[in-house]
Design a protein around this motif. Structure first.
Motif, PDB file in Angstrom:
ATOM      1  N   HIS A   1      -3.046 -22.272  -2.146  1.00 27.93           N
ATOM      2  CA  HIS A   1      -2.750 -22.073  -0.667  1.00 27.93           C
ATOM      3  C   HIS A   1      -2.860 -20.536  -0.278  1.00 27.93           C
ATOM      4  O   HIS A   1      -3.224 -19.738  -1.373  1.00 27.93           O
ATOM      5  N   THR A   2      -2.637 -20.046   0.991  1.00 29.44           N
ATOM      6  CA  THR A   2      -2.794 -18.932   1.027  1.00 29.44           C
ATOM      7  C   THR A   2      -1.501 -18.096   1.050  1.00 29.44           C
ATOM      8  O   THR A   2      -0.370 -18.567   1.338  1.00 29.44           O
ATOM      9  N   VAL A   3      -1.578 -17.001   0.280  1.00 30.79           N
ATOM     10  CA  VAL A   3      -0.495 -16.181   0.187  1.00 30.79           C
ATOM     11  C   VAL A   3      -0.801 -14.685   0.561  1.00 30.79           C
ATOM     12  O   VAL A   3      -1.779 -14.147   0.507  1.00 30.79           O
ATOM     13  N   THR A   4       0.402 -14.249   1.300  1.00 26.47           N
ATOM     14  CA  THR A   4       0.263 -13.019   1.829  1.00 26.47           C
ATOM     15  C   THR A   4       1.185 -12.046   1.114  1.00 26.47           C
ATOM     16  O   THR A   4       2.652 -12.486   1.037  1.00 26.47           O
ATOM     17  N   LEU A   5       0.722 -10.950   0.457  1.00 31.14           N
ATOM     18  CA  LEU A   5       1.593  -9.964   0.092  1.00 31.14           C
ATOM     19  C   LEU A   5       2.084  -8.951   0.829  1.00 31.14           C
ATOM     20  O   LEU A   5       1.213  -8.358   1.586  1.00 31.14           O
ATOM     21  N   VAL A   6       3.266  -8.685   1.124  1.00 30.86           N
ATOM     22  CA  VAL A   6       3.818  -7.849   2.328  1.00 30.86           C
ATOM     23  C   VAL A   6       4.355  -6.573   1.469  1.00 30.86           C
ATOM     24  O   VAL A   6       4.909  -6.461   0.519  1.00 30.86           O
ATOM     25  N   TYR A   7       3.841  -5.287   2.070  1.00 33.01           N
ATOM     26  CA  TYR A   7       4.070  -4.156   1.886  1.00 33.01           C
ATOM     27  C   TYR A   7       4.701  -3.211   2.896  1.00 33.01           C
ATOM     28  O   TYR A   7       4.340  -3.445   4.203  1.00 33.01           O
ATOM     29  N   ALA A   8       5.304  -2.365   2.598  1.00 32.21           N
ATOM     30  CA  ALA A   8       5.869  -1.470   3.506  1.00 32.21           C
ATOM     31  C   ALA A   8       5.010  -0.099   3.850  1.00 32.21           C
ATOM     32  O   ALA A   8       5.237   0.611   4.788  1.00 32.21           O
ATOM     33  N   GLY A   9       4.403   0.313   2.785  1.00 30.22           N
ATOM     34  CA  GLY A   9       3.618   1.647   2.814  1.00 30.22           C
ATOM     35  C   GLY A   9       2.837   1.776   3.951  1.00 30.22           C
ATOM     36  O   GLY A   9       2.246   1.027   4.442  1.00 30.22           O
ATOM     37  N   LYS A  10       2.454   3.273   4.250  1.00 32.11           N
ATOM     38  CA  LYS A  10       1.857   3.508   5.581  1.00 32.11           C
ATOM     39  C   LYS A  10       0.237   3.484   5.277  1.00 32.11           C
ATOM     40  O   LYS A  10      -0.511   3.190   6.051  1.00 32.11           O
ATOM     41  N   ASP A  11       0.087   3.753   4.079  1.00 30.69           N
ATOM     42  CA  ASP A  11      -1.415   3.865   3.505  1.00 30.69           C
ATOM     43  C   ASP A  11      -1.908   2.409   2.910  1.00 30.69           C
ATOM     44  O   ASP A  11      -1.923   1.766   1.873  1.00 30.69           O
ATOM     45  N   PRO A  12      -3.043   1.853   3.940  1.00 34.62           N
ATOM     46  CA  PRO A  12      -3.615   0.531   3.409  1.00 34.62           C
ATOM     47  C   PRO A  12      -4.351   0.367   2.238  1.00 34.62           C
ATOM     48  O   PRO A  12      -4.838  -0.573   1.719  1.00 34.62           O
ATOM     49  N   LEU A  13      -4.996   1.964   2.075  1.00 34.85           N
ATOM     50  CA  LEU A  13      -6.007   2.020   0.807  1.00 34.85           C
ATOM     51  C   LEU A  13      -5.242   2.348  -0.607  1.00 34.85           C
ATOM     52  O   LEU A  13      -5.858   2.399  -1.653  1.00 34.85           O
ATOM     53  N   HIS A  14      -3.873   2.726  -0.277  1.00 34.70           N
ATOM     54  CA  HIS A  14      -3.323   3.311  -1.584  1.00 34.70           C
ATOM     55  C   HIS A  14      -2.017   2.617  -1.631  1.00 34.70           C
ATOM     56  O   HIS A  14      -0.913   3.361  -1.506  1.00 34.70           O
ATOM     57  N   ASN A  15      -1.621   1.101  -2.105  1.00 33.01           N
ATOM     58  CA  ASN A  15      -0.258   0.610  -2.094  1.00 33.01           C
ATOM     59  C   ASN A  15      -0.357  -0.431  -3.258  1.00 33.01           C
ATOM     60  O   ASN A  15      -1.379  -0.973  -3.636  1.00 33.01           O
ATOM     61  N   ASN A  16       0.612  -0.676  -3.587  1.00 34.24           N
ATOM     62  CA  ASN A  16       1.081  -1.507  -4.700  1.00 34.24           C
ATOM     63  C   ASN A  16       0.626  -2.719  -4.465  1.00 34.24           C
ATOM     64  O   ASN A  16      -0.044  -3.591  -5.415  1.00 34.24           O
ATOM     65  N   ALA A  17       0.617  -3.361  -3.061  1.00 34.91           N
ATOM     66  CA  ALA A  17       0.190  -4.684  -3.040  1.00 34.91           C
ATOM     67  C   ALA A  17      -1.376  -4.850  -3.083  1.00 34.91           C
ATOM     68  O   ALA A  17      -1.806  -5.900  -3.426  1.00 34.91           O
ATOM     69  N   LEU A  18      -2.128  -3.692  -2.851  1.00 36.74           N
ATOM     70  CA  LEU A  18      -3.348  -3.949  -3.007  1.00 36.74           C
ATOM     71  C   LEU A  18      -3.927  -4.034  -4.539  1.00 36.74           C
ATOM     72  O   LEU A  18      -4.545  -4.949  -5.181  1.00 36.74           O
ATOM     73  N   VAL A  19      -3.000  -3.271  -5.232  1.00 31.69           N
ATOM     74  CA  VAL A  19      -3.257  -3.486  -6.740  1.00 31.69           C
ATOM     75  C   VAL A  19      -2.849  -4.871  -7.234  1.00 31.69           C
ATOM     76  O   VAL A  19      -3.797  -5.427  -8.053  1.00 31.69           O
ATOM     77  N   LEU A  20      -1.705  -5.158  -6.650  1.00 24.12           N
ATOM     78  CA  LEU A  20      -1.219  -6.734  -7.000  1.00 24.12           C
ATOM     79  C   LEU A  20      -2.451  -7.661  -6.661  1.00 24.12           C
ATOM     80  O   LEU A  20      -2.865  -8.779  -7.460  1.00 24.12           O
ATOM     81  N   GLN A  21      -3.135  -7.723  -5.543  1.00 23.54           N
ATOM     82  CA  GLN A  21      -3.749  -8.527  -4.948  1.00 23.54           C
ATOM     83  C   GLN A  21      -5.077  -8.710  -5.932  1.00 23.54           C
ATOM     84  O   GLN A  21      -5.708  -9.499  -6.298  1.00 23.54           O
ATOM     85  N   GLU A  22      -5.752  -7.279  -6.327  1.00 22.78           N
ATOM     86  CA  GLU A  22      -6.733  -7.540  -6.883  1.00 22.78           C
ATOM     87  C   GLU A  22      -6.496  -7.784  -8.695  1.00 22.78           C
ATOM     88  O   GLU A  22      -7.342  -8.557  -9.165  1.00 22.78           O
ATOM     89  N   PHE A  23      -5.312  -7.772  -9.131  1.00 23.09           N
ATOM     90  CA  PHE A  23      -4.916  -8.287 -10.481  1.00 23.09           C
ATOM     91  C   PHE A  23      -5.082  -9.515 -10.408  1.00 23.09           C
ATOM     92  O   PHE A  23      -5.376 -10.346 -11.260  1.00 23.09           O
ATOM     93  N   LEU A  24      -4.172 -10.212  -9.342  1.00 18.16           N
ATOM     94  CA  LEU A  24      -4.290 -11.605  -9.117  1.00 18.16           C
ATOM     95  C   LEU A  24      -5.599 -12.475  -8.985  1.00 18.16           C
ATOM     96  O   LEU A  24      -5.609 -13.470  -9.589  1.00 18.16           O
ATOM     97  N   GLU A  25      -6.381 -11.844  -8.117  1.00 17.03           N
ATOM     98  CA  GLU A  25      -7.630 -12.614  -7.972  1.00 17.03           C
ATOM     99  C   GLU A  25      -8.259 -12.507  -9.006  1.00 17.03           C
ATOM    100  O   GLU A  25      -9.154 -13.631  -9.178  1.00 17.03           O
TER     101      GLU A  25
END
Length: 120
Positions: free
Chosen positions: A88-112
């Motif tokens: 299924h499609t999963v969206t990781l939601v985060y609050a940080g302002k920086d789209p290039l440096h946030n934990n959701a991005l690391v988690l996305q890469e890790f899971l992928e």
């Protein structure tokens, strides 16, 4: 499919199942106003790592390494996301302002990487 999206952007049907992956609730948003499947505090970076990183782009490479190590130590926090994202499609939601440096991005890469590991 795993996507990431800032908490302050409107939810859309294409988001699929939405999970907040921050340890702290996003400022200025009421809980009832943020459509989520679940708030996964435990998959977020530890408080110690979060404080150390402090959204400093110069610390980004080391943050990524440390956060991945935390994730590897606690598969119970991300395994349900991985299983859901396989079908299924999963969206990781985060609050940080920086789209290039946030934990959701690391988690996305890790899971992928777990879904389809690259061959060296």
């Amino acid at each position: 499919m795993i996507q990431i999206k800032r908490a302050y952007l409107p939810a859309e049907p294409a988001d699929g199942a939405r999970f907040l992956v921050d340890r702290l609730w996003p400022r200025g948003i009421k809980k009832e106003d943020l459509p989520l499947q679940e708030w996964l505090k435990d998959v977020a970076p530890s408080n110690e790592l979060r404080h150390w990183f402090h959204h400093d782009p110069e610390r980004w490479p080391e943050f990524r390494t440390r956060y991945r190590a935390e994730l590897a130590e606690h598969p119970e926090t991300w395994q349900p996301l991985l299983e859901l994202a396989r079908h299924h499609t999963v969206t990781l939601v985060y609050a940080g302002k920086d789209p290039l440096h946030n934990n959701a991005l690391v988690l996305q890469e890790f899971l992928e990487h777990k879904i389809s590991p690259r061959k060296s």
